[in-house]
Scaffold this motif. Structure first.
Motif, short mmCIF file in Angstrom:
data_model
loop_
_atom_site.label_atom_id
_atom_site.label_comp_id
_atom_site.label_asym_id
_atom_site.label_seq_id
_atom_site.Cartn_x
_atom_site.Cartn_y
_atom_site.Cartn_z
N PHE A 54 0.84 -1.20 0.00
CA PHE A 54 0.00 0.00 0.00
C PHE A 54 0.88 1.24 0.00
O PHE A 54 0.78 2.09 0.89
CB PHE A 54 -0.94 -0.01 1.21
N SER A 55 1.74 1.36 -1.02
CA SER A 55 2.55 2.57 -1.11
C SER A 55 1.60 3.76 -1.27
O SER A 55 0.54 3.67 -1.88
CB SER A 55 3.53 2.48 -2.28
N TYR A 56 2.02 4.87 -0.69
CA TYR A 56 1.13 6.03 -0.58
C TYR A 56 0.62 6.51 -1.94
O TYR A 56 -0.59 6.61 -2.15
CB TYR A 56 1.83 7.16 0.18
N ASN A 57 1.53 6.80 -2.86
CA ASN A 57 1.12 7.36 -4.14
C ASN A 57 0.25 6.40 -4.94
O ASN A 57 -0.79 6.78 -5.48
CB ASN A 57 2.35 7.75 -4.97
N ARG A 58 0.68 5.15 -5.01
CA ARG A 58 -0.09 4.15 -5.77
C ARG A 58 -1.48 3.96 -5.17
O ARG A 58 -2.46 3.88 -5.88
CB ARG A 58 0.69 2.83 -5.81
N SER A 59 -1.56 3.92 -3.86
CA SER A 59 -2.84 3.70 -3.20
C SER A 59 -3.77 4.90 -3.35
O SER A 59 -4.98 4.75 -3.51
CB SER A 59 -2.61 3.39 -1.73
N MET A 60 -3.21 6.11 -3.33
CA MET A 60 -4.03 7.31 -3.52
C MET A 60 -4.58 7.36 -4.95
O MET A 60 -5.75 7.72 -5.16
CB MET A 60 -3.22 8.58 -3.23
N VAL A 118 -4.17 5.77 7.60
CA VAL A 118 -3.96 5.21 8.93
C VAL A 118 -2.73 4.31 8.94
O VAL A 118 -1.91 4.36 9.88
CB VAL A 118 -5.22 4.46 9.40
N LEU A 119 -2.56 3.50 7.91
CA LEU A 119 -1.40 2.61 7.82
C LEU A 119 -0.10 3.40 7.88
O LEU A 119 0.81 3.07 8.64
CB LEU A 119 -1.47 1.79 6.52
N HIS A 120 0.00 4.45 7.08
CA HIS A 120 1.23 5.24 7.05
C HIS A 120 1.41 6.05 8.33
O HIS A 120 2.56 6.25 8.77
CB HIS A 120 1.25 6.12 5.80
#
Length: 133
Positions: A54-60, A118-120
């Protein structure tokens, strides 16, 4: 995008709503399991694994595509609602099935967005605690 007949069983909009409910409960349970693994991972391997998945950019981007795509699926029902002077069509048809699918996509996108935040945040707090101790 409509009732599906398999032998004597007809899968209608009610089965679709059951599927939406189970999908949301299942995804939320999966997300809570991921967070629990993250919180109780003392070696740091689960943290690295889930942050990679769930990398930030990819997930967003994924969340945005889901919400936008779901919104597009809602448009035919909104248009029909407007054309019928703010009354829903009586017959359940394709636009209703599309709208339910669209709502599911919007909810899944929003859930993924919040989970990623929340994960990050938890991972950053755990990293901060490791630095301090």
């Amino acid at each position: 995008f409509g009732p599906v007949q398999l032998g004597p069983v007809t899968f209608s909009v009610f089965w679709m709503l059951l599927g939406v409910s189970l999908t949301i409960v299942g995804l939320q349970s999966f997300y809570m399991g991921c967070l629990a693994r993250l919180l109780y991972d003392y070696s740091g391997t689960a943290r690295r694994y889930w942050l990679n998945i769930f990398s930030y950019n990819r997930s967003m981007i994924f969340s945005g595509v889901l919400v936008f795509g779901g919104g597009l699926f809602l448009l035919p029902l909104c248009y029909a609602y407007w054309k019928l002077n703010l009354k829903l069509p009586v017959e359940i048809g394709t636009i209703h099935h599309m709208a339910i699918t669209g709502l599911l996509c919007v909810m899944l996108g929003f859930m993924n967005f919040l989970f990623t935040l929340v994960l990050h945040a938890i991972a950053a707090a755990l990293d901060d605690n490791e630095i301090r101790s």
